[in-house]
Design an enzyme around this catalytic site. Sequence first.
Site, short mmCIF file in Angstrom:
data_model
loop_
_atom_site.label_atom_id
_atom_site.label_comp_id
_atom_site.label_asym_id
_atom_site.label_seq_id
_atom_site.Cartn_x
_atom_site.Cartn_y
_atom_site.Cartn_z
N PHE A 130 0.41 -0.94 -0.34
CA PHE A 130 0.00 0.44 -0.27
C PHE A 130 1.03 1.30 -0.07
O PHE A 130 2.03 1.02 0.85
CB PHE A 130 -0.78 0.20 1.24
CG PHE A 130 -1.74 0.93 0.39
CD1 PHE A 130 -3.18 0.93 0.27
CD2 PHE A 130 -1.62 1.93 1.87
CE1 PHE A 130 -4.03 2.10 0.43
CE2 PHE A 130 -2.79 3.15 1.58
CZ PHE A 130 -3.54 3.51 0.45
N THR A 173 1.82 23.59 -5.81
CA THR A 173 2.25 25.35 -5.01
C THR A 173 1.99 25.34 -3.57
O THR A 173 3.46 25.77 -3.48
CB THR A 173 0.56 25.14 -4.82
OG1 THR A 173 0.18 25.53 -6.47
CG2 THR A 173 0.65 26.64 -4.27
N ASP A 226 8.78 2.51 1.50
CA ASP A 226 8.41 3.66 1.19
C ASP A 226 8.07 3.74 3.24
O ASP A 226 7.87 2.04 3.47
CB ASP A 226 7.43 3.01 0.89
CG ASP A 226 5.58 3.58 1.17
OD1 ASP A 226 5.82 4.71 2.29
OD2 ASP A 226 4.83 3.71 0.38
N LYS A 254 3.18 10.70 8.54
CA LYS A 254 2.26 10.07 9.49
C LYS A 254 3.08 10.07 10.62
O LYS A 254 2.72 11.53 11.08
CB LYS A 254 1.68 8.67 8.88
CG LYS A 254 1.00 7.68 8.68
CD LYS A 254 1.17 6.81 8.74
CE LYS A 254 -0.01 5.93 7.49
NZ LYS A 254 -1.97 6.54 7.63
#
Length: 481
Positions: free
Chosen positions: A199, A363, A308, A339
């Site tokens: 995931f 941005t 990751d 997290k």
Amino acid sequence: MLQVRRLSLAHGWKGLATFVQGQPDKPVVKTEVPGPRSLQLKSNLQSLQSAGSVSLFANYEKSIGNYLVDADGNILLDLLTQIASVAIGYNHPRIIEAMKDPKNMTRLVNRPALGLVPPADWMEQLNEGLLSVAPSGLTGLQTMMCGACANEHAYKAAFINYQAKRRGGAPSAEELESALWNKEPGCPDLAIMSFVNGFHGRTTAALTCTHAKPIHKLDLPMLKWPHAPFPQLKYPLEENIVENEAEEMRCLDEVERLIEEREDAGQLVAGINVEPIQGEGGDNYASANFFKQLQYICDKRGIAFIVDEVQTGCGVTGKMWAHEHWNLDEPPDIVIFAKKMAAAGFYYKHTLIPNQGYRIFNTWMGDPHKMVVLEAVLDVYKRDNLVDNMATQGEHILGGLKKLQAKYSGQMENARGQGIMIAFDCADPAARDDMISRLANKGIVTAGCGTRSLRLRPAAILEKCHVDIFLDALEQVLRET
């Protein structure tokens, strides 16, 4: 303020929670969980948006430390902590102090476009926060908004670097023109390989790399990228060494086969993205040697080794970064974080930083006020030795779970974990879901992962008194089932 009182538990330990003062001594459940107020609020929200994922509504003003207070006044020991994203608990005094500090006011009220007009002290903020805990050997840093967009832009960094090495010079006029039309050669057929049950997020490329639940992807057009098998280890590990080594070798062989298969079909794999522990997919583990061999494959083929660490970073496994457990000969090419780090983004090797502006860009590219939170979190980590605490409390939890699974072998098995990232398997999905509900009604917040696993994602300030409360509640549920 909620008062701390002494507690005496079946596991024989008496004590106070010391990291955060003012925590309740135990959960207090006044209604079913979720209660009527939460259910009504969920119904109201459903009139505006899809609210099917909402479990309950919280009263964040009253929540403190390891305890989440819900809209019905239930005081819940939170072992999920906003999907593993709360580092030092609710309303931690150090974070509140930082938010009230006048020198941080401009960081709270202004939202700069960091890729265009960063604040003059931005480098100072990065040095005091994110760079102070950077993985060894990674000197590049890119802030982003969340774990998904951090993944997304990390892949871009890998692709840009891969193409720069292939091209060897400036892009051609044909590449520039064709890129506007999403065509080759400007938009080459490249891929990031990921793993079954992984995931990585819910933006398009990150979701392409995700392989956890069909509902995540249903009805959405995805990129045609490969997923390699991730080792499915047998427990207990010490009794299945030969079988598990063979399983890891099978998966590594399949990684190489898939890379070659894609290359023969005209698609080049430019990087491999892997979680140190597959969280959403079921808390699946692999050995340090598996990851070393995976990095070797990447190095041999000149592709990026991407780790990751959105769920595993920030000390969760008992080290600041989970990949430190592997003792790699060299650092990964990219390490993604979010997290518990409060901020999101990725660390990377200096050689992967693009030469042109606007290539890794949006941005906001992060949020300076999250640096305020992270600095407070890291101060508390250092002061209270919380990385070691997560290792210690993880041992307490895992030891208790192993005793319970021996006693209730038909109801739970395969207790596993590293630090406070812990899970065990239930008999089937229905039994797992029932256990989560029963625990909630005893004041314990947990969650599922994978097909039949129950996972724990507590805060770094978890203490033995909280572990004992959980283990007592779990045993009550097991006895009653």
